[in-house]
Design an enzyme around this catalytic site. Structure first.
Site, PDB file in Angstrom:
ATOM      1  CD  GLN A   1      -5.518  10.242 -16.882  1.00  0.00           C
ATOM      2  OE1 GLN A   1      -4.835  10.272 -17.903  1.00  0.00           O
ATOM      3  NE2 GLN A   1      -5.919   9.093 -16.330  1.00  0.00           N
TER       4      GLN A   1
ATOM      5  CG  ASP B   1      -8.699   7.833 -23.652  1.00  0.00           C
ATOM      6  OD1 ASP B   1      -7.688   7.097 -23.720  1.00  0.00           O
ATOM      7  OD2 ASP B   1      -8.856   8.704 -22.772  1.00  0.00           O
TER       8      ASP B   1
ATOM      9  CE  LYS C   1      -2.780   8.187 -20.189  1.00  0.00           C
ATOM     10  NZ  LYS C   1      -4.179   8.370 -19.784  1.00  0.00           N
TER      11      LYS C   1
END
Ligand code: NAD
Length: 293
Positions: free
Chosen positions: A97, A120, A53
């Site tokens: 994460q 997200d 990422k």
């Protein structure tokens, strides 16, 4: 039937090329999109994802911060960092994460992310916006990537029957919401671990999305001739012939189904590359929205 191989690497590259232009325009106007990626603990797979990422940000010209916190970080410390990032004007997107270590309550942490920075799409405010079809919200990156693949290949969804196997908040449910929206107009069935006669149900699908996490579970008897198959699964299976001792397979038995479907995503190289591309797209969207105030 020779199926169309849906090339996620190519579509992801097209998305990135589109974003590079948008980012240049934003920078010319004095704004640099910024993403903070927070990792708690040393999970090796998570470290790889976080690395990818951050690298994707660098390639596109997105400012990024990587926060690698020790496994013993407390919930309070993590939440404190989230609040700091919420208040940081250089940061437009924040992601933690998954999965965090077991002592961290992931849902409680997500509630602390400013929904406008929740790239997200996991915050309940964004889940609500997805259901309400309010496009100012953020949609989880993997299902968003699946929709991008369908669009890139001109695969119609209106009036089609889509079966989504899997009901997670990360893939299955948002995928179903996107497909049933007034934009896509599919008729959607969500299947899961308690669904009766799963192969029979799947055989009624014009579009079959597999998001289960079971290697090669979807066999030829799950697929109607001519169906479109999107394989979200990423599973490691042992393979002594590979240098790393394993290979990656999807939830679909590719060799068994490929001759009966009209289009299919391979694993790797199908849905996988789309996820990070859509994360970048969500970060740019977050930047635009925050500039607009
Ligand atoms: P999850 O474990 O949260 O959910 C799996 C779902 O599958 C559950 O809803 C469960 O009801 C259903 N299920 C389990 N066994 C079943 C069975 N025998 N029959 C029917 N349904 C069954 O998983 P997830 O996070 O949604 O991920 C699913 C898969 O997608 C995994 O392989 C994961 O690695 C992969 N994934 C890929 C990406 C990507 O970037 N391509 C992103 C996220 C997840």
């Amino acid at each position: 039937m020779t199926p169309t191989l849906i090339d996620g690497k190519k579509v992801a590259a097209d998305v990135r090329a589109r974003l590079v232009k948008e980012i240049e325009e934003l920078k010319a106007a004095g704004h640099t999109p910024g993403l903070a990626v927070v990792l708690v603990g040393e999970d090796p797979a998570s470290q790889v994802y976080v690395g990818s990422k951050v690298k994707a940000c660098a390639e596109l010209g997105i400012y990024s911060q990587k926060w690698a916190l020790p496994a013993e970080t407390t919930q309070e410390e993590l939440v404190q960092l989230i609040h700091q990032l919420n208040a940081d004007d250089r940061i437009h997107g924040i992601l933690v994460q998954s999965p965090p270590p077991p002592h961290i309550d992931e849902e409680a942490v997500i509630l602390n992310i400013d929904p406008r920075k929740d790239v997200d799409g996991f915050h309940p405010a964004n889940v609500a916006k997805l259901v309400l079809e309010d496009e100012t919200g953020f949609v989880p990156c993997t299902p968003l990537g699946c929709m991008e693949l369908l669009a890139a290949y001109g695969i119609p969804t209106a009036g089609k029957h889509a079966v989504v196997i899997g009901r997670s908040m990360i893939v299955g449910k948002p995928m179903a919401n996107l497909l049933v929206s007034k934009k896509a107009n599919a008729t959607v069935t969500i299947a899961h671990s308690r669904t009766a006669d799963l192969p029979g149900l799947c055989r009624t699908a014009d579009i079959l999305v597999a998001a289960v996490g079971r290697p090669e579970m979807v066999k030829a008897d799950y697929v109607k001739p001519g169906a479109v198959v999107l394989d979200v699964g990423i599973n490691r299976i042992e393979d002594a012939s590979k240098p790393r001792g394993y290979r990656i397979v999807g939830d679909v038995d590719f060799e068994a189904v490929k001759d009966s479907c009209s289009a299919i995503t391979p694993v790797p190289g199908g849905v996988g590359p789309m996820t990070i591309a859509m994360l970048m797209a969500n970060t740019v969207k977050a930047c635009r929205q925050q500039i607009a105030g």
